[in-house]
Each structure stands twice: as structure tokens, then as C-alpha cells.
Design a protein around this motif. Structure first.
Motif, PDB file in Angstrom:
ATOM      1  N   ILE A  15      20.531  -3.148   5.485  1.00 16.63           N
ATOM      2  CA  ILE A  15      19.938  -2.170   6.407  1.00 16.63           C
ATOM      3  C   ILE A  15      19.207  -1.083   5.638  1.00 16.63           C
ATOM      4  O   ILE A  15      18.097  -0.693   6.010  1.00 16.63           O
ATOM      5  CB  ILE A  15      21.017  -1.602   7.345  1.00 16.63           C
ATOM      6  CG1 ILE A  15      21.438  -2.685   8.339  1.00 16.63           C
ATOM      7  CG2 ILE A  15      20.529  -0.371   8.078  1.00 16.63           C
ATOM      8  CD1 ILE A  15      22.619  -2.334   9.184  1.00 16.63           C
ATOM      9  N   ALA A  16      19.791  -0.575   4.551  1.00 15.89           N
ATOM     10  CA  ALA A  16      19.113   0.444   3.760  1.00 15.89           C
ATOM     11  C   ALA A  16      17.831  -0.099   3.135  1.00 15.89           C
ATOM     12  O   ALA A  16      16.801   0.583   3.106  1.00 15.89           O
ATOM     13  CB  ALA A  16      20.050   0.966   2.673  1.00 15.89           C
ATOM     14  N   ASN A  17      17.872  -1.320   2.660  1.00 17.69           N
ATOM     15  CA  ASN A  17      16.699  -1.937   2.056  1.00 17.69           C
ATOM     16  C   ASN A  17      15.609  -2.174   3.108  1.00 17.69           C
ATOM     17  O   ASN A  17      14.419  -1.945   2.856  1.00 17.69           O
ATOM     18  CB  ASN A  17      17.100  -3.254   1.390  1.00 17.69           C
ATOM     19  CG  ASN A  17      16.094  -3.710   0.380  1.00 17.69           C
ATOM     20  OD1 ASN A  17      15.213  -2.964  -0.029  1.00 17.69           O
ATOM     21  ND2 ASN A  17      16.212  -4.950  -0.043  1.00 17.69           N
ATOM     22  N   THR A  18      15.988  -2.608   4.293  1.00 19.52           N
ATOM     23  CA  THR A  18      15.039  -2.821   5.376  1.00 19.52           C
ATOM     24  C   THR A  18      14.422  -1.503   5.832  1.00 19.52           C
ATOM     25  O   THR A  18      13.215  -1.418   6.080  1.00 19.52           O
ATOM     26  CB  THR A  18      15.718  -3.530   6.556  1.00 19.52           C
ATOM     27  OG1 THR A  18      16.291  -4.746   6.091  1.00 19.52           O
ATOM     28  CG2 THR A  18      14.751  -3.807   7.671  1.00 19.52           C
ATOM     29  N   LEU A  19      15.226  -0.472   5.921  1.00 21.66           N
ATOM     30  CA  LEU A  19      14.732   0.851   6.295  1.00 21.66           C
ATOM     31  C   LEU A  19      13.733   1.371   5.263  1.00 21.66           C
ATOM     32  O   LEU A  19      12.677   1.915   5.620  1.00 21.66           O
ATOM     33  CB  LEU A  19      15.903   1.818   6.453  1.00 21.66           C
ATOM     34  CG  LEU A  19      15.594   3.212   6.957  1.00 21.66           C
ATOM     35  CD1 LEU A  19      15.031   3.151   8.372  1.00 21.66           C
ATOM     36  CD2 LEU A  19      16.852   4.049   6.931  1.00 21.66           C
ATOM     37  N   ALA A  20      14.031   1.176   3.990  1.00 25.07           N
ATOM     38  CA  ALA A  20      13.123   1.614   2.930  1.00 25.07           C
ATOM     39  C   ALA A  20      11.807   0.838   2.964  1.00 25.07           C
ATOM     40  O   ALA A  20      10.727   1.426   2.815  1.00 25.07           O
ATOM     41  CB  ALA A  20      13.795   1.452   1.570  1.00 25.07           C
ATOM     42  N   LEU A  21      11.875  -0.464   3.162  1.00 25.20           N
ATOM     43  CA  LEU A  21      10.649  -1.267   3.250  1.00 25.20           C
ATOM     44  C   LEU A  21       9.815  -0.852   4.449  1.00 25.20           C
ATOM     45  O   LEU A  21       8.589  -0.686   4.340  1.00 25.20           O
ATOM     46  CB  LEU A  21      10.983  -2.755   3.343  1.00 25.20           C
ATOM     47  CG  LEU A  21       9.768  -3.668   3.527  1.00 25.20           C
ATOM     48  CD1 LEU A  21       8.982  -3.760   2.232  1.00 25.20           C
ATOM     49  CD2 LEU A  21      10.186  -5.029   3.996  1.00 25.20           C
ATOM     50  N   SER A  22      10.449  -0.658   5.579  1.00 25.65           N
ATOM     51  CA  SER A  22       9.731  -0.273   6.787  1.00 25.65           C
ATOM     52  C   SER A  22       9.073   1.096   6.637  1.00 25.65           C
ATOM     53  O   SER A  22       7.916   1.287   7.035  1.00 25.65           O
ATOM     54  CB  SER A  22      10.693  -0.281   7.961  1.00 25.65           C
ATOM     55  OG  SER A  22      10.052   0.068   9.139  1.00 25.65           O
ATOM     56  N   ALA A  23       9.782   2.038   6.058  1.00 23.64           N
ATOM     57  CA  ALA A  23       9.210   3.373   5.847  1.00 23.64           C
ATOM     58  C   ALA A  23       8.054   3.335   4.856  1.00 23.64           C
ATOM     59  O   ALA A  23       7.031   3.995   5.055  1.00 23.64           O
ATOM     60  CB  ALA A  23      10.287   4.331   5.355  1.00 23.64           C
ATOM     61  N   SER A  24       8.186   2.545   3.797  1.00 20.54           N
ATOM     62  CA  SER A  24       7.102   2.469   2.816  1.00 20.54           C
ATOM     63  C   SER A  24       5.873   1.783   3.409  1.00 20.54           C
ATOM     64  O   SER A  24       4.734   2.194   3.126  1.00 20.54           O
ATOM     65  CB  SER A  24       7.568   1.749   1.557  1.00 20.54           C
ATOM     66  OG  SER A  24       7.870   0.403   1.830  1.00 20.54           O
ATOM     67  N   ILE A  25       6.060   0.797   4.257  1.00 21.35           N
ATOM     68  CA  ILE A  25       4.920   0.152   4.903  1.00 21.35           C
ATOM     69  C   ILE A  25       4.240   1.116   5.868  1.00 21.35           C
ATOM     70  O   ILE A  25       3.007   1.175   5.938  1.00 21.35           O
ATOM     71  CB  ILE A  25       5.367  -1.143   5.601  1.00 21.35           C
ATOM     72  CG1 ILE A  25       5.646  -2.206   4.543  1.00 21.35           C
ATOM     73  CG2 ILE A  25       4.323  -1.630   6.592  1.00 21.35           C
ATOM     74  CD1 ILE A  25       6.213  -3.478   5.066  1.00 21.35           C
ATOM     75  N   LEU A  26       5.030   1.918   6.580  1.00 15.62           N
ATOM     76  CA  LEU A  26       4.449   2.922   7.461  1.00 15.62           C
ATOM     77  C   LEU A  26       3.617   3.932   6.676  1.00 15.62           C
ATOM     78  O   LEU A  26       2.513   4.303   7.089  1.00 15.62           O
ATOM     79  CB  LEU A  26       5.541   3.632   8.259  1.00 15.62           C
ATOM     80  CG  LEU A  26       5.066   4.731   9.199  1.00 15.62           C
ATOM     81  CD1 LEU A  26       4.228   4.141  10.325  1.00 15.62           C
ATOM     82  CD2 LEU A  26       6.246   5.496   9.750  1.00 15.62           C
ATOM     83  N   VAL A  27       4.120   4.362   5.533  1.00 13.98           N
ATOM     84  CA  VAL A  27       3.372   5.314   4.694  1.00 13.98           C
ATOM     85  C   VAL A  27       2.091   4.675   4.169  1.00 13.98           C
ATOM     86  O   VAL A  27       1.018   5.296   4.178  1.00 13.98           O
ATOM     87  CB  VAL A  27       4.260   5.835   3.544  1.00 13.98           C
ATOM     88  CG1 VAL A  27       3.447   6.598   2.520  1.00 13.98           C
ATOM     89  CG2 VAL A  27       5.362   6.710   4.095  1.00 13.98           C
ATOM     90  N   ILE A  28       2.168   3.437   3.715  1.00 14.35           N
ATOM     91  CA  ILE A  28       0.985   2.750   3.197  1.00 14.35           C
ATOM     92  C   ILE A  28      -0.081   2.617   4.281  1.00 14.35           C
ATOM     93  O   ILE A  28      -1.259   2.915   4.059  1.00 14.35           O
ATOM     94  CB  ILE A  28       1.361   1.365   2.635  1.00 14.35           C
ATOM     95  CG1 ILE A  28       2.145   1.517   1.337  1.00 14.35           C
ATOM     96  CG2 ILE A  28       0.124   0.517   2.395  1.00 14.35           C
ATOM     97  CD1 ILE A  28       2.773   0.233   0.843  1.00 14.35           C
TER      98      ILE A  28
END
Length: 109
Positions: A15-28
Motif C-alpha cells: 500500500i505504501a509503495n502504491t501510494l508513492a507511485l500514484s503520488a509521483s505519477i500525479l506530480v509528473i
């Protein structure tokens, strides 16, 4: 795969890894909006999401699949961004407009 035998620890990591990936994609996506190569960046981020999803399905044990938590974690940054946009829209409309009769200060240098 390393944490698969400890399901609680594995799901916290997942869940933490998925949250980090999702947030980084949103920023990109947010930072490259109206960029000349925006379509190529969107295609690259979609391929990252597909690769990450296939890795989750390949690594996660079949008997303990709780993908609703993973999907919820992936949607958190997007939902927060939508709420922030709605908050800004509501309170921007409620601001009092500047009075036309108010004094304006002009600085002469």
C-alpha cells in the motif's frame, strides 16, 4: 515476494509503495501539463502503471489478495487533488471583490 509470508507487513509495504507511485505519477502529469511531449509522458506513465500492476499480480500470493486496499491507496492522491481543486473553486467564488471606491496606492520612484 520477500514479505509474502508475512501478510500484514507485505500489505503495508504494498500500500505504501502504491501510494508513492500514484503520488509521483500525479506530480509528473501535473508538472508536464501543456508540455510539448505531454502525450508521450502520459503513455510512459500508463506503461509504468501497467508494469507495476502486472508485477503486483505476479508477486502477490493467490490466497491473500486484497486488491481493494491497493486500488484505494492508488486513488488517494487523485481524490485529494480533486478535493483541493473543489475547495479552491468554492472559496475563490466566495471572496469579496475589491471595492471600486477603495483608495489605490501608487508608488512613484
Amino acid at each position: 515476494a520477500i514479505y509474502a509470508y508475512q501478510s500484514e507487513v507485505y500489505y503495508v509495504f504494498l500500500i505504501a509503495n502504491t501510494l508513492a507511485l500514484s503520488a509521483s505519477i500525479l506530480v509528473i502529469i501535473s508538472l508536464t501539463y501543456r508540455f510539448p511531449f505531454h502525450l508521450e509522458i502520459v503513455i510512459a506513465t500508463i506503461s509504468m502503471i501497467v508494469t507495476y500492476s502486472s508485477a503486483i499480480f505476479a508477486v502477490t500470493p493467490d490466497e491473500s489478495v486484497r486488491f481493494r486496499y491497493v486500488i484505494a491507496a492508488a486513488s488517494v492522491p487523485y481524490i485529494l487533488r480533486i478535493f483541493i481543486q473543489l475547495f479552491n473553486m468554492v472559496f475563490k467564488n466566495n471572496e469579496k471583490p475589491e471595492s471600486e471606491n477603495s483608495e489605490k496606492v501608487v508608488l512613484n520612484y
